[in-house]
Design an enzyme around this catalytic site. Structure first.
Site: not given
Ligand SMILES: C[S@@+](CC[C@H](N)C(=O)[O-])C[C@H]1O[C@@H](n2cnc3c(N)ncnc32)[C@H](O)[C@@H]1O
Length: 223
Positions: A73, A105, A127, A131, A163, A203
């Site tokens: 994360e 990351d 995420d 864009k 979703d 989520y």
């Molecule tokens: C929309 S949340 C979904 C959280 C969880 N997987 C769920 O389904 O409940 C997406 C998560 O991915 C993390 N995230 C997005 N891009 C990332 C990356 N490049 N590396 C690590 N974490 C990332 C974000 O910080 C966020 O906490």
């Protein structure tokens, strides 16, 4: 998911014995190729990228003690909630030595894991980055698929749930473009035969309670 800054989370992550942090790069990167030594066993290692508050991976780790799990994360304020969940379970006497966390990351995956070190990758409600100019940040972009191939073992697969139908369609195209084999696909997981054994993420539970269909795919990398 980005929560308001949680006071002291960075310091708590630094001090946490089961969490590695890209800010302390040396410790994280020297584990490359040695993650089984950290787990003190030869069990396969499965990772979830973007685990959020860790509900899904914690449940998986409890269910499968013979698999090692690493939740990745990028935000401390979110990761701290997963750490608290694991600490709570351990205070209740539950063994979760098969679960570690990394704050980083995911673009740094090939610096942290060796070729073949990862047996399965979970991507849950990633995420969408809607864009076009941000497309390469999507966790199912060809750039990310290429990073996954650098760390996965030959038989390893990715499972992706979302979703977001646009992101799902984009992901199917991206996998096809990168010559991955999509073995299973559904646009409505909860009405499909793939539901058996499904573990819901934070989520997913929210979207399902709102009546939204969940898309899911399982894909195998090219030889
Ligand atoms: C929309 S949340 C979904 C959280 C969880 N997987 C769920 O389904 O409940 C997406 C998560 O991915 C993390 N995230 C997005 N891009 C990332 C990356 N490049 N590396 C690590 N974490 C990332 C974000 O910080 C966020 O906490």
């Amino acid at each position: 998911m980005r929560l308001r800054n949680v006071k002291g989370s960075r310091e708590r992550i630094e001090a946490c014995p089961f969490t590695f942090n890209e800010d302390d790069g040396s410790a994280l990167y020297t584990n490359k190729g040695k993650w089984n030594e950290i787990f003190k066993n030869d069990n396969p290692i499965h990772i979830e990228i973007g685990m959020g508050k860790g509900q899904f991976i914690t449940e998986l780790a409890l269910k499968n003690p013979n698999i090692n799990y690493i939740g990745i994360e990028k935000f401390s304020s979110v990761l701290i909630r997963a750490i608290e969940k694991r600490e709570l379970k351990e205070s209740e006497g539950v063994n979760l030595s098969n679960l570690l966390f990394i704050r980083m990351d995911a673009e740094h995956l090939p610096d942290v894991f060796d070729q073949g070190e990862i047996g399965f990758i979970y991507l849950n409600f990633s995420d969408p980055w809607p864009k076009d100019r941000h497309a390469k940040r999507r966790l199912t972009s060809p750039q990310f698929l290429n990073r996954y191939q650098k760390v996965m073992d030959k038989a390893a697969k990715i499972q992706f749930k979302t979703d977001n139908v646009d992101l799902f369609n984009y992901s199917l195209e991206s996998l096809n473009e990168s010559s991955w084999t999509v073995e299973e696909v559904t646009f409505d997981l909860h009405q499909s035969s793939y539901l058996e054994g499904n573990i819901m993420t934070e989520y997913e539970a929210k979207f399902v309670s709102e009546g939204k269909p969940i898309c899911r795919l399982l894909a195998l990398q090219p030889n």
